[in-house]
Scaffold this active site. Sequence first.
Site, PDB file in Angstrom:
ATOM      1  CB  ILE A  70      -0.938  -0.065   1.237  1.00 48.31           C
ATOM      2  CG1 ILE A  70      -1.576  -1.366   1.285  1.00 48.31           C
ATOM      3  CG2 ILE A  70      -1.794   1.168   1.309  1.00 48.31           C
ATOM      4  CD1 ILE A  70      -2.738  -1.703   2.423  1.00 48.31           C
TER       5      ILE A  70
ATOM      6  CB  ALA B 159       6.519   0.550   8.677  1.00 48.06           C
ATOM      7  CB  ALA B 160       2.729  -2.651  10.082  1.00 43.52           C
TER       8      ALA B 160
ATOM      9  CB  THR C 154      -5.962  -3.413   9.912  1.00 41.85           C
ATOM     10  OG1 THR C 154      -7.023  -4.774   9.495  1.00 41.85           O
ATOM     11  CG2 THR C 154      -5.428  -3.900  11.270  1.00 41.85           C
ATOM     12  CG  ASP C 155     -11.032  -4.762   8.149  1.00 42.21           C
ATOM     13  OD1 ASP C 155      -9.857  -5.378   8.413  1.00 42.21           O
ATOM     14  OD2 ASP C 155     -12.029  -5.018   7.388  1.00 42.21           O
ATOM     15  CD  GLU C 156      -7.068  -8.935   9.591  1.00 40.18           C
ATOM     16  OE1 GLU C 156      -6.572  -9.634  10.484  1.00 40.18           O
ATOM     17  OE2 GLU C 156      -6.851  -9.130   8.382  1.00 40.18           O
TER      18      GLU C 156
ATOM     19  CE1 TYR D  69      -1.226  -6.601  10.515  1.00 34.62           C
ATOM     20  CE2 TYR D  69      -3.470  -7.201  10.385  1.00 34.62           C
ATOM     21  CZ  TYR D  69      -2.488  -6.542  10.300  1.00 34.62           C
ATOM     22  OH  TYR D  69      -2.907  -5.285   9.365  1.00 34.62           O
TER      23      TYR D  69
ATOM     24  CE  LYS E 189      -1.834  -1.967  11.860  1.00 30.41           C
ATOM     25  NZ  LYS E 189      -0.721  -1.176  10.975  1.00 30.41           N
TER      26      LYS E 189
ATOM     27  NE  ARG F 139      -0.397 -19.919  -1.483  1.00 36.63           N
ATOM     28  CZ  ARG F 139      -0.784 -21.010  -0.757  1.00 36.63           C
ATOM     29  NH1 ARG F 139      -1.860 -20.713   0.255  1.00 36.63           N
ATOM     30  NH2 ARG F 139      -0.258 -22.073  -0.581  1.00 36.63           N
TER      31      ARG F 139
ATOM     32  CE1 TYR G 200      -4.633 -20.516   3.340  1.00 38.98           C
ATOM     33  CE2 TYR G 200      -4.927 -19.029   5.188  1.00 38.98           C
ATOM     34  CZ  TYR G 200      -4.225 -19.515   4.227  1.00 38.98           C
ATOM     35  OH  TYR G 200      -2.504 -19.003   4.083  1.00 38.98           O
TER      36      TYR G 200
END
Length: 328
Positions: free
Chosen positions: A12, A75-76, A117-119, A144, A148, A187, A201
Amino acid sequence: MNLLVTGGAGFIGANFVHQAVAEHSVTVLDALTYAGSRESLAPVEDDIRLVQGDVTDADLVTKLVAEADAVVHFAAETHVDNALADPEPFLRSNVIGTFTILEAVRRHGVRLHHVSTDEVYGDLELDSPQRFTESTPYNPSSPYSSTKAAADMLVRAWVRSYGVRATISNCSNNYGPYQHVEKFIPRQITNILTGRRPKLYGSGANVRDWIHVEDHNGAVWRILADGQLGRTYLIGAAGERDNLSVMRTILVLMGRDPDDFDHVVDRAGHDLRYAIDPSPLCAELGWAPKHTDFEAGLHDTIDWYRDNQSWWGPLKDAVEAVYQERGQ
Ligand code: NAD
Ligand code: DAU
């Protein structure tokens, strides 16, 4: 503006820098981990200053921040599967890295936009009408997303306690050019291009809210220019799709049978569904996504990977070897 862009050699961040150079003087600070690449900045290499360094390096960060009018902090460590395998670098880069940036902007009074992030909100039921809003409680599921979430909390605390001039954005899943081949869409595209079978998955019922990277970055620009200091903005483009449908769309767009993929071991703790309500961003800052046709965006992304094998080819075998070890 003199802009300091951390993580500007990643997916991004590089797309952001490609746009930024038209109007701003840009310094990129990037550790060039496995996820960052000089090649992603090749189209603008003569227009930027690229500093290879770590966001946890307080002396370097302080020096670069002192020269900047604003910092955009991308950065992450970003890949959930890697965090499950080894969380330590996520703690270091995402939490200590953000702390280091905050201390530097506090010291020098520099404007910060923190990209998140929305996570951080955890996940939603598959069949619920709910979407994440700015007031949804944080409930991260993975190593992760918990790092965040911790970083976001640090930003909020530094705004309140020290008056740091910062905004935060929490965006949904991005797709587009220069995304690392470890991630879902690239991927599968590169699996097909290299004669491997795509890998889904579990059942593939999990839903992600896809947004084109240019739309994410367009929103970051709006927030940087006119966002209210101290605010959190959610960025999303009404792109909810389950993984199975995305997989089948990629296969069809690439001229394959839609069932020509393998089901593999599911991700531990796999978040079910993400969905963003971006209405405050749209209403207050006049932002709207431009890439509203997901299939068209996917088609262009497939073309980009077809045309840029020299960018991703050298990474592919190593990424697949790691996935194979994990049974994925
Ligand atoms: P990426 O993994 O493609 O790139 C991350 C970049 O950060 C790389 O260039 C890497 O070298 C650099 N980096 C990592 N650790 C560093 C450190 N300690 N010091 C300096 N540089 C370091 O990630 P991305 O997908 O471009 O994500 C960028 C940001 O956007 C992240 O903060 C991520 O949490 C957030 N985000 C990503 C998405 C998505 O769908 N990809 C969605 C919402 C938010
Ligand atoms: O929601 C924003 C987040 O999106 C960002 O904060 C993260 O940095 C970014 O990596 C992304 O996280 P996800 O875990 O959602 O993305 P990923 O591309 O890893 O996986 C997307 C979905 O596809 C997820 O449900 C897992 C699934 N998947 C993934 C891979 C790599 C597969 O089914 N097969 C795969 O091979």
